[in-house]
Design a protein around this motif. Structure first.
Motif, PDB file in Angstrom:
ATOM      1  N   ASP A 185       0.827  -1.207   0.000  1.00 29.81           N
ATOM      2  CA  ASP A 185       0.000   0.000   0.000  1.00 29.81           C
ATOM      3  C   ASP A 185       0.859   1.254   0.000  1.00 29.81           C
ATOM      4  OD1 ASP A 185      -2.723  -1.259   0.414  1.00 29.81           O
ATOM      5  OD2 ASP A 185      -1.589  -2.123   2.072  1.00 29.81           O
ATOM      6  N   VAL A 186       1.997   1.171   0.702  1.00 28.63           N
ATOM      7  CA  VAL A 186       2.914   2.297   0.832  1.00 28.63           C
ATOM      8  C   VAL A 186       4.335   1.783   0.623  1.00 28.63           C
ATOM      9  CG1 VAL A 186       3.828   4.055   2.415  1.00 28.63           C
ATOM     10  CG2 VAL A 186       1.395   3.490   2.482  1.00 28.63           C
ATOM     11  N   VAL A 187       5.153   2.604  -0.047  1.00 29.07           N
ATOM     12  CA  VAL A 187       6.569   2.289  -0.218  1.00 29.07           C
ATOM     13  C   VAL A 187       7.378   3.425   0.414  1.00 29.07           C
ATOM     14  CG1 VAL A 187       8.456   1.921  -1.856  1.00 29.07           C
ATOM     15  CG2 VAL A 187       6.174   0.995  -2.348  1.00 29.07           C
ATOM     16  N   LEU A 188       8.274   3.054   1.326  1.00 26.06           N
ATOM     17  CA  LEU A 188       9.238   3.992   1.896  1.00 26.06           C
ATOM     18  C   LEU A 188      10.505   3.807   1.086  1.00 26.06           C
ATOM     19  CD1 LEU A 188       8.596   3.232   5.681  1.00 26.06           C
ATOM     20  CD2 LEU A 188       7.463   4.922   4.215  1.00 26.06           C
ATOM     21  N   LEU A 189      10.928   4.827   0.373  1.00 21.03           N
ATOM     22  CA  LEU A 189      11.933   4.669  -0.669  1.00 21.03           C
ATOM     23  C   LEU A 189      13.107   5.618  -0.473  1.00 21.03           C
ATOM     24  CD1 LEU A 189      12.665   3.413  -3.434  1.00 21.03           C
ATOM     25  CD2 LEU A 189      11.169   5.120  -4.489  1.00 21.03           C
ATOM     26  N   ASP A 190      14.273   5.036  -0.196  1.00 22.53           N
ATOM     27  CA  ASP A 190      15.499   5.838  -0.086  1.00 22.53           C
ATOM     28  C   ASP A 190      15.841   6.387  -1.460  1.00 22.53           C
ATOM     29  OD1 ASP A 190      17.815   6.935   1.049  1.00 22.53           O
ATOM     30  OD2 ASP A 190      18.992   5.141   0.619  1.00 22.53           O
ATOM     31  N   ILE A 191      16.399   7.592  -1.496  1.00 17.59           N
ATOM     32  CA  ILE A 191      16.745   8.191  -2.782  1.00 17.59           C
ATOM     33  C   ILE A 191      18.104   7.713  -3.266  1.00 17.59           C
ATOM     34  CG2 ILE A 191      17.347  10.355  -3.960  1.00 17.59           C
ATOM     35  CD1 ILE A 191      15.127  11.729  -2.419  1.00 17.59           C
ATOM     36  N   LYS A 192      19.099   7.799  -2.413  1.00 16.45           N
ATOM     37  CA  LYS A 192      20.472   7.496  -2.856  1.00 16.45           C
ATOM     38  C   LYS A 192      20.793   6.029  -2.638  1.00 16.45           C
ATOM     39  CE  LYS A 192      25.160   9.075  -2.582  1.00 16.45           C
ATOM     40  NZ  LYS A 192      25.887  10.205  -2.946  1.00 16.45           N
ATOM     41  N   MET A 193      20.781   5.271  -3.737  1.00 17.91           N
ATOM     42  CA  MET A 193      21.111   3.850  -3.705  1.00 17.91           C
ATOM     43  C   MET A 193      21.926   3.510  -4.945  1.00 17.91           C
ATOM     44  SD  MET A 193      17.725   1.921  -2.272  1.00 17.91           S
ATOM     45  CE  MET A 193      16.570   2.602  -3.443  1.00 17.91           C
ATOM     46  N   PRO A 194      22.751   2.463  -4.866  1.00 17.47           N
ATOM     47  CA  PRO A 194      23.535   2.071  -6.046  1.00 17.47           C
ATOM     48  C   PRO A 194      22.639   1.458  -7.126  1.00 17.47           C
ATOM     49  CG  PRO A 194      23.903   0.540  -4.227  1.00 17.47           C
ATOM     50  CD  PRO A 194      23.032   1.646  -3.698  1.00 17.47           C
ATOM     51  N   GLU A 195      23.143   1.406  -8.328  1.00 20.41           N
ATOM     52  CA  GLU A 195      22.478   0.838  -9.499  1.00 20.41           C
ATOM     53  C   GLU A 195      21.275   1.655  -9.928  1.00 20.41           C
ATOM     54  OE1 GLU A 195      21.813  -3.416  -9.243  1.00 20.41           O
ATOM     55  OE2 GLU A 195      23.605  -3.604  -7.996  1.00 20.41           O
ATOM     56  N   MET A 196      20.206   1.600  -9.174  1.00 21.81           N
ATOM     57  CA  MET A 196      18.958   2.290  -9.520  1.00 21.81           C
ATOM     58  C   MET A 196      18.612   3.202  -8.349  1.00 21.81           C
ATOM     59  SD  MET A 196      15.554   0.188 -10.579  1.00 21.81           S
ATOM     60  CE  MET A 196      14.379   0.863 -11.689  1.00 21.81           C
ATOM     61  N   ASP A 197      18.586   4.529  -8.584  1.00 23.43           N
ATOM     62  CA  ASP A 197      18.297   5.410  -7.455  1.00 23.43           C
ATOM     63  C   ASP A 197      16.793   5.493  -7.196  1.00 23.43           C
ATOM     64  OD1 ASP A 197      17.093   7.395  -9.063  1.00 23.43           O
ATOM     65  OD2 ASP A 197      18.871   8.640  -9.134  1.00 23.43           O
ATOM     66  N   GLY A 198      16.436   6.116  -6.088  1.00 19.45           N
ATOM     67  CA  GLY A 198      15.039   6.192  -5.674  1.00 19.45           C
ATOM     68  C   GLY A 198      14.134   6.868  -6.693  1.00 19.45           C
ATOM     69  N   HIS A 199      14.661   7.861  -7.401  1.00 19.94           N
ATOM     70  CA  HIS A 199      13.844   8.543  -8.415  1.00 19.94           C
ATOM     71  C   HIS A 199      13.488   7.593  -9.553  1.00 19.94           C
ATOM     72  CE1 HIS A 199      16.125  11.994  -6.562  1.00 19.94           C
ATOM     73  NE2 HIS A 199      14.869  12.314  -6.328  1.00 19.94           N
ATOM     74  N   GLN A 200      14.450   6.801  -9.986  1.00 19.52           N
ATOM     75  CA  GLN A 200      14.194   5.834 -11.057  1.00 19.52           C
ATOM     76  C   GLN A 200      13.201   4.766 -10.596  1.00 19.52           C
ATOM     77  OE1 GLN A 200      18.369   4.867 -11.351  1.00 19.52           O
ATOM     78  NE2 GLN A 200      18.498   5.740 -13.402  1.00 19.52           N
ATOM     79  N   ILE A 201      13.365   4.309  -9.369  1.00 19.91           N
ATOM     80  CA  ILE A 201      12.446   3.300  -8.820  1.00 19.91           C
ATOM     81  C   ILE A 201      11.041   3.880  -8.722  1.00 19.91           C
ATOM     82  CG2 ILE A 201      11.897   1.858  -6.815  1.00 19.91           C
ATOM     83  CD1 ILE A 201      14.989   1.900  -6.234  1.00 19.91           C
ATOM     84  N   CYS A 202      10.953   5.125  -8.253  1.00 18.20           N
ATOM     85  CA  CYS A 202       9.645   5.781  -8.123  1.00 18.20           C
ATOM     86  C   CYS A 202       8.937   5.855  -9.475  1.00 18.20           C
ATOM     87  CB  CYS A 202       9.829   7.178  -7.523  1.00 18.20           C
ATOM     88  SG  CYS A 202       8.289   8.055  -7.197  1.00 18.20           S
ATOM     89  N   GLN A 203       9.660   6.248 -10.520  1.00 15.91           N
ATOM     90  CA  GLN A 203       9.061   6.318 -11.854  1.00 15.91           C
ATOM     91  C   GLN A 203       8.576   4.942 -12.306  1.00 15.91           C
ATOM     92  OE1 GLN A 203      12.334   8.157 -13.958  1.00 15.91           O
ATOM     93  NE2 GLN A 203      11.294  10.140 -13.967  1.00 15.91           N
ATOM     94  N   SER A 204       9.366   3.921 -12.048  1.00 13.72           N
ATOM     95  CA  SER A 204       8.962   2.555 -12.414  1.00 13.72           C
ATOM     96  C   SER A 204       7.734   2.119 -11.628  1.00 13.72           C
ATOM     97  CB  SER A 204      10.111   1.576 -12.169  1.00 13.72           C
ATOM     98  OG  SER A 204      11.189   1.864 -13.005  1.00 13.72           O
ATOM     99  N   LEU A 205       7.691   2.465 -10.350  1.00 14.36           N
ATOM    100  CA  LEU A 205       6.537   2.101  -9.523  1.00 14.36           C
ATOM    101  C   LEU A 205       5.270   2.771 -10.037  1.00 14.36           C
ATOM    102  CD1 LEU A 205       8.042   2.300  -5.911  1.00 14.36           C
ATOM    103  CD2 LEU A 205       7.465   0.245  -7.207  1.00 14.36           C
ATOM    104  N   ARG A 206       5.372   4.014 -10.444  1.00 14.18           N
ATOM    105  CA  ARG A 206       4.194   4.724 -10.966  1.00 14.18           C
ATOM    106  C   ARG A 206       3.693   4.069 -12.249  1.00 14.18           C
ATOM    107  NH1 ARG A 206       2.099   6.067  -6.903  1.00 14.18           N
ATOM    108  NH2 ARG A 206       2.826   7.859  -5.754  1.00 14.18           N
TER     109      ARG A 206
END
Length: 149
Positions: A51-72
């Protein structure tokens, strides 16, 4: 939707943060799952439907912004995922990027766990209101169709 059945996915490459949030969320009655990177996060979103994702921004390989876009892209409009981004770098640039990629909220580390609880509850209420609005809209549409006949 009660706290007891709300599922929250924490995505952070730091094991200490993942475990802290996991333990805290379980104590508060939530279903909690964790992922250490974007690939795991996307897998869990498809498999566990959080229901909710707590998502760190700075991560190796795929950053939080990229993950957020994929999740959307994979999130269902009928059951949107709340995305709360977490950062140790609260710059204006990070805030702008969080909004641009589709995050619902942004929190800075170190996290205030009770503030996090409040924000999760706010997301839960927003989703309830959206669900009610969708039901009302469908009902109003059916009434209009019926009256046309």
């Amino acid at each position: 939707m009660s706290e007891e059945n709300l599922t929250i996915l924490t995505v952070d490459d730091e094991a200490v943060i993942r475990e802290l949030l996991h333990s805290f969320l379980i104590k508060k009655g939530y279903n909690s799952i964790v992922a250490s990177n974007g690939k795991e996060a996307l897998h869990f979103v498809n498999e566990k439907l959080p229901d909710v994702v707590l998502l760190d921004i700075k991560m190796p390989e795929m950053d939080g912004h990229q993950i957020c876009q994929s999740l959307r892209k994979v999130s269902s409009p009928s059951k949107p995922i709340g995305i709360i981004m977490i950062t140790g770098y609260g710059s204006l640039n990070n805030k702008e990027k969080a909004v641009e990629c589709g995050a619902d909220d942004l929190m800075e580390k170190p996290l205030d766990l009770y503030e996090l609880m409040y924000r999760i509850k706010v997301w839960q209420e927003v989703r309830k209101i959206k669900d009610q609005m969708e039901r009302i809209t469908r009902y109003a549409y059916k009434i209009r169709q019926y009256n046309k006949e």
